[in-house]
Design a protein around this motif. Structure first.
Motif, PDB file in Angstrom:
ATOM      1  N   LEU A 135     -32.345  20.258   6.167  1.00 26.81           N
ATOM      2  CA  LEU A 135     -31.001  20.126   5.613  1.00 26.81           C
ATOM      3  C   LEU A 135     -30.940  20.711   4.207  1.00 26.81           C
ATOM      4  O   LEU A 135     -31.885  20.563   3.426  1.00 26.81           O
ATOM      5  N   PRO A 136     -29.829  21.355   3.868  1.00 24.72           N
ATOM      6  CA  PRO A 136     -29.584  21.660   2.463  1.00 24.72           C
ATOM      7  C   PRO A 136     -29.426  20.348   1.699  1.00 24.72           C
ATOM      8  O   PRO A 136     -29.208  19.287   2.299  1.00 24.72           O
ATOM      9  N   GLN A 137     -29.518  20.413   0.391  1.00 28.26           N
ATOM     10  CA  GLN A 137     -29.370  19.218  -0.417  1.00 28.26           C
ATOM     11  C   GLN A 137     -27.923  18.729  -0.354  1.00 28.26           C
ATOM     12  O   GLN A 137     -26.997  19.443  -0.713  1.00 28.26           O
ATOM     13  N   VAL A 138     -27.729  17.512   0.148  1.00 21.73           N
ATOM     14  CA  VAL A 138     -26.406  16.895   0.192  1.00 21.73           C
ATOM     15  C   VAL A 138     -26.420  15.731  -0.778  1.00 21.73           C
ATOM     16  O   VAL A 138     -27.099  14.723  -0.563  1.00 21.73           O
ATOM     17  N   VAL A 149     -22.461  19.878   4.833  1.00 21.07           N
ATOM     18  CA  VAL A 149     -23.521  20.827   5.143  1.00 21.07           C
ATOM     19  C   VAL A 149     -22.925  22.164   5.583  1.00 21.07           C
ATOM     20  O   VAL A 149     -23.368  23.237   5.139  1.00 21.07           O
ATOM     21  N   THR A 150     -21.909  22.110   6.413  1.00 15.85           N
ATOM     22  CA  THR A 150     -21.268  23.336   6.887  1.00 15.85           C
ATOM     23  C   THR A 150     -20.681  24.132   5.727  1.00 15.85           C
ATOM     24  O   THR A 150     -20.842  25.356   5.651  1.00 15.85           O
ATOM     25  N   ASP A 151     -20.001  23.449   4.812  1.00 10.04           N
ATOM     26  CA  ASP A 151     -19.425  24.135   3.644  1.00 10.04           C
ATOM     27  C   ASP A 151     -20.510  24.801   2.812  1.00 10.04           C
ATOM     28  O   ASP A 151     -20.346  25.937   2.345  1.00 10.04           O
ATOM     29  N   LYS A 152     -21.631  24.088   2.634  1.00 13.87           N
ATOM     30  CA  LYS A 152     -22.734  24.656   1.849  1.00 13.87           C
ATOM     31  C   LYS A 152     -23.313  25.901   2.519  1.00 13.87           C
ATOM     32  O   LYS A 152     -23.577  26.913   1.862  1.00 13.87           O
ATOM     33  N   VAL A 153     -23.527  25.822   3.818  1.00 11.03           N
ATOM     34  CA  VAL A 153     -24.132  26.941   4.537  1.00 11.03           C
ATOM     35  C   VAL A 153     -23.205  28.150   4.523  1.00 11.03           C
ATOM     36  O   VAL A 153     -23.642  29.287   4.286  1.00 11.03           O
ATOM     37  N   LYS A 154     -21.914  27.931   4.733  1.00 10.58           N
ATOM     38  CA  LYS A 154     -20.969  29.057   4.745  1.00 10.58           C
ATOM     39  C   LYS A 154     -20.864  29.694   3.356  1.00 10.58           C
ATOM     40  O   LYS A 154     -20.808  30.924   3.223  1.00 10.58           O
ATOM     41  N   THR A 155     -20.848  28.845   2.319  1.00 15.94           N
ATOM     42  CA  THR A 155     -20.778  29.382   0.957  1.00 15.94           C
ATOM     43  C   THR A 155     -22.029  30.183   0.619  1.00 15.94           C
ATOM     44  O   THR A 155     -21.960  31.282   0.051  1.00 15.94           O
ATOM     45  N   ALA A 156     -23.202  29.639   0.996  1.00 16.41           N
ATOM     46  CA  ALA A 156     -24.460  30.335   0.710  1.00 16.41           C
ATOM     47  C   ALA A 156     -24.560  31.629   1.504  1.00 16.41           C
ATOM     48  O   ALA A 156     -25.139  32.615   1.038  1.00 16.41           O
ATOM     49  N   ASN A 199     -26.717  29.725   9.178  1.00 19.03           N
ATOM     50  CA  ASN A 199     -27.105  29.225  10.494  1.00 19.03           C
ATOM     51  C   ASN A 199     -27.206  27.708  10.509  1.00 19.03           C
ATOM     52  O   ASN A 199     -27.823  27.118   9.619  1.00 19.03           O
ATOM     53  N   ILE A 200     -26.600  27.100  11.516  1.00 14.65           N
ATOM     54  CA  ILE A 200     -26.798  25.673  11.795  1.00 14.65           C
ATOM     55  C   ILE A 200     -27.266  25.566  13.236  1.00 14.65           C
ATOM     56  O   ILE A 200     -26.591  26.034  14.154  1.00 14.65           O
ATOM     57  N   ASP A 255     -29.815  26.705   0.912  1.00 13.59           N
ATOM     58  CA  ASP A 255     -28.518  26.263   1.422  1.00 13.59           C
ATOM     59  C   ASP A 255     -27.987  27.144   2.544  1.00 13.59           C
ATOM     60  O   ASP A 255     -26.844  26.988   2.973  1.00 13.59           O
ATOM     61  N   CYS A 256     -28.799  28.068   3.023  1.00 14.73           N
ATOM     62  CA  CYS A 256     -28.316  29.070   3.986  1.00 14.73           C
ATOM     63  C   CYS A 256     -28.495  28.656   5.437  1.00 14.73           C
ATOM     64  O   CYS A 256     -28.035  29.366   6.338  1.00 14.73           O
ATOM     65  N   LEU A 257     -29.162  27.537   5.685  1.00 21.80           N
ATOM     66  CA  LEU A 257     -29.396  27.127   7.063  1.00 21.80           C
ATOM     67  C   LEU A 257     -29.599  25.630   7.145  1.00 21.80           C
ATOM     68  O   LEU A 257     -29.910  24.969   6.142  1.00 21.80           O
ATOM     69  N   ALA A 258     -29.403  25.088   8.331  1.00 19.54           N
ATOM     70  CA  ALA A 258     -29.636  23.672   8.605  1.00 19.54           C
ATOM     71  C   ALA A 258     -30.123  23.530  10.036  1.00 19.54           C
ATOM     72  O   ALA A 258     -29.686  24.275  10.926  1.00 19.54           O
ATOM     73  N   VAL A 259     -31.037  22.583  10.251  1.00 18.77           N
ATOM     74  CA  VAL A 259     -31.545  22.276  11.589  1.00 18.77           C
ATOM     75  C   VAL A 259     -31.332  20.791  11.813  1.00 18.77           C
ATOM     76  O   VAL A 259     -31.927  19.957  11.116  1.00 18.77           O
ATOM     77  N   VAL A 260     -30.456  20.451  12.755  1.00 20.38           N
ATOM     78  CA  VAL A 260     -30.026  19.066  12.933  1.00 20.38           C
ATOM     79  C   VAL A 260     -30.123  18.673  14.406  1.00 20.38           C
ATOM     80  O   VAL A 260     -30.582  19.448  15.255  1.00 20.38           O
ATOM     81  N   TRP A 261     -29.672  17.458  14.684  1.00 20.65           N
ATOM     82  CA  TRP A 261     -29.660  16.944  16.062  1.00 20.65           C
ATOM     83  C   TRP A 261     -28.412  16.113  16.250  1.00 20.65           C
ATOM     84  O   TRP A 261     -27.943  15.453  15.321  1.00 20.65           O
ATOM     85  N   TRP A 262     -27.841  16.195  17.424  1.00 26.75           N
ATOM     86  CA  TRP A 262     -26.832  15.222  17.831  1.00 26.75           C
ATOM     87  C   TRP A 262     -26.942  15.061  19.335  1.00 26.75           C
ATOM     88  O   TRP A 262     -27.528  15.895  20.029  1.00 26.75           O
ATOM     89  N   LYS A 263     -26.420  13.976  19.832  1.00 32.94           N
ATOM     90  CA  LYS A 263     -26.502  13.713  21.257  1.00 32.94           C
ATOM     91  C   LYS A 263     -25.661  14.715  22.009  1.00 32.94           C
ATOM     92  O   LYS A 263     -24.519  14.983  21.635  1.00 32.94           O
ATOM     93  N   GLY A 264     -26.232  15.303  23.047  1.00 29.17           N
ATOM     94  CA  GLY A 264     -25.496  16.282  23.833  1.00 29.17           C
ATOM     95  C   GLY A 264     -24.181  15.725  24.345  1.00 29.17           C
ATOM     96  O   GLY A 264     -24.118  14.588  24.821  1.00 29.17           O
ATOM     97  N   GLY A 265     -23.113  16.514  24.226  1.00 24.78           N
ATOM     98  CA  GLY A 265     -21.803  16.072  24.672  1.00 24.78           C
ATOM     99  C   GLY A 265     -21.036  15.266  23.641  1.00 24.78           C
ATOM    100  O   GLY A 265     -19.985  14.694  23.950  1.00 24.78           O
ATOM    101  N   ASP A 266     -21.544  15.206  22.398  1.00 24.52           N
ATOM    102  CA  ASP A 266     -20.814  14.549  21.306  1.00 24.52           C
ATOM    103  C   ASP A 266     -19.625  15.446  20.935  1.00 24.52           C
ATOM    104  O   ASP A 266     -19.712  16.306  20.061  1.00 24.52           O
ATOM    105  N   LYS A 267     -18.513  15.242  21.605  1.00 25.44           N
ATOM    106  CA  LYS A 267     -17.392  16.180  21.529  1.00 25.44           C
ATOM    107  C   LYS A 267     -16.766  16.243  20.143  1.00 25.44           C
ATOM    108  O   LYS A 267     -16.342  17.317  19.695  1.00 25.44           O
ATOM    109  N   ASP A 268     -16.663  15.109  19.451  1.00 30.19           N
ATOM    110  CA  ASP A 268     -16.056  15.124  18.118  1.00 30.19           C
ATOM    111  C   ASP A 268     -16.861  15.979  17.155  1.00 30.19           C
ATOM    112  O   ASP A 268     -16.317  16.798  16.410  1.00 30.19           O
TER     113      ASP A 268
END
Length: 483
Positions: A8-11, A45-52, A178-179, A206-219
């Motif tokens: 993760l970038p620094q949040v 995180v998305t804002d940081k990655v897009k800005t970077a 990249n996320i 701040d140019c990338l993030a590697v995360v996890w969420w449960k598959g099908g988490d539509k929101d």
């Protein structure tokens, strides 16, 4: 043992929640903690990655990006490097694959991303890599520039260790933020690579993030897909169809679903001197990651007329699989996989009662299975996990006719044939949807810059911006030196 995975970038002022995934293997247990962001945290995180992406990545030259990636790969190839040692320790436990097979596979795979190979990626897709840095002249006049996305979202599968590197490195080469979402079945390697990359070049933090969420988490997916320029998805066809339905029409979607691959062995590869090597190479394609890759074989079509018959070759192959099992044991199967394999083998055994030529060869433990039959049945997938069919045929046209109905699922063909046969059969295979033809024994090791499912690694990610010659002419008329 506990391992914090992902990156993760620094949040600032945020408490990150982690999901613990537990794996058992090699008499060890490892608890892998992956970052599971709230919607608000994902937004940050998305804002940081897009800005970077705009401020950092796009200010670098493609040559600089190649050098940074090469430094990371160089360290990962070094078995004394702590990141490499961690990968060698964790991946066999997490994936269940044999430790030595993982070690050899990692080295072979990582060499695909060295500097010279990355340059092949760029040349293969762009011709002139300078297109990613600035406007370049075109032969027909005017200028063009390649612009990478501000944000590429990757939804990775976990069937093959290290799989995320293909799309993540491609994203970095085109200077995209990249996320990536790691799979629950292999959440380790992408995060290790990201951590090492940032350690080498802190400006990319701040140019990338590697995360996890449960598959099908539509929101969570809906927001991320709404702000992404490109979504790259790996997985089963049903899951990719579901994913596609949640991606806006304005967002480019690059899906990589299930494919079927097979081998063709000419009688030229089946004399008494060459048959053992042919069988060894074929067996290696079978045992590497237990056929879990889309490029792994389900069937070997073996031509009659050689000194070694197709049925004899089936026994040669069985011998090689038995040898490989002693050296690189098959991973422990899940209950579902074991049940599927038993059902597949039982079905083949029942079929042998009415087909006298059909033969099932296997060991008492069920660690591998070879089924021999003559051509004329349906082209059906094996049950994977070192189960393979050997099908005897006379003319190459017979094979083409049998596989043609499945053209939308075809990908790789491993071939053992003379030069004349290679190009003749290669043309026929290309006409029915095959997108990659490799040498036998190399099916599971695509070359740098290969066209995955017939597509491009980089071109599908970028937009081209053209300055037409009319704009250049108009600008010339307004230049201060005209008056």
């Amino acid at each position: 043992m506990e391992e914090i995975a992902g990156y993760l970038p620094q949040v600032e002022d945020e408490d990150i929640e982690y999901k613990t995934l537990t794996f058992h293997g090699n008499d060890e247990t490892v608890h892998v903690k992956v970052p599971m962001l709230t919607n608000q945290q994902m937004n940050k995180v998305t804002d940081k990655v897009k800005t970077a992406s705009k401020e950092v990545l796009k200010s670098r030259t493609v040559s600089e990006m190649v050098t940074i990636i090469d430094k990371a790969i160089e360290q990962l190839i070094d078995r004394k490097n702590p990141y490499r040692q961690k990968a060698e320790k964790l991946l066999p436990i997490v994936t269940g694959y044999d430790q030595e097979l993982v070690r050899l596979g990692l080295t072979s795979y990582l060499k695909t991303f060295r500097k010279q190979q990355l340059q092949r990626f760029l040349i293969e897709d762009l011709g002139n890599p300078g297109l990613l840095d600035d406007f370049q002249p075109r032969a027909k006049r005017g200028f063009s520039k390649a612009v990478g996305p501000d944000l590429t979202v990757h939804v990775w599968a976990g069937n093959v260790p290290g799989l995320p590197l293909w799309s993540l490195i491609s994203g970095l080469l085109v200077k995209s933020g990249n996320i990536g979402k790691v799979s629950s079945s292999e959440p380790v390697f992408a995060g290790l690579f990201a951590q090492l990359l940032v350690e080498i070049e802190p400006s990319l933090s701040d140019c990338l993030a590697v995360v996890w969420w449960k598959g099908g988490d539509k929101d969570r997916e809906r927001y991320l897909f709404d702000v992404a320029d490109v979504v790259v998805g790996y997985g089963g066809n049903k899951s990719l169809d579901s994913l596609r339905s949640r991606i806006p029409i304005t967002t480019r979607f690059l899906p990589f679903g299930h494919k079927l691959s097979f081998g063709i062995l000419s009688k030229a590869s089946l004399d008494t001197r060459k048959a053992w090597k042919t069988a060894h190479d074929a067996a290696y394609d079978v045992i590497r990651y237990d056929q879990q890759g889309c490029y792994s074989p389900h069937i070997f079509y073996v031509q009659r007329g050689g000194r070694v018959s197709p049925k004899e070759f089936a026994y040669y192959l069985a011998h090689e699989l038995a040898c490989f099992e002693k050296r690189y044991p098959r991973r422990e199967l899940t209950i579902e996989e074991a049940s599927s394999l038993a059902e597949w083998r039982q079905k083949e055994e029942f079929a042998s009662y009415t087909d006298r030529e059909k033969e099932i060869i296997g060991d008492d433990t069920g660690a591998w299975t070879v089924v021999f039959e003559n051509i004329g049945g349906a082209f059906t997938p094996s049950s994977l996990n070192r189960s393979i069919k050997v099908v005897g045929f006379d003319q190459f046209d017979e094979v083409i006719s049998e596989v043609t109905p499945y053209r939308s699922y075809l990908q790789t063909v491993g071939i053992a044939a003379t030069p004349d046969e290679l190009f003749k059969v290669g043309g026929l295979l290309g006409n029915i949807g095959v997108t990659r033809i490799s040498g036998l024994g190399s099916m599971t090791s695509p070359e740098a810059g290969w066209h995955h499912d017939g597509r491009f690694n980089l071109l599908d990610l970028i937009n081209m911006v053209d300055i037409e010659d009319s704009a250049e002419d108009y600008a010339e008329a307004l230049a201060p030196y005209v008056d």
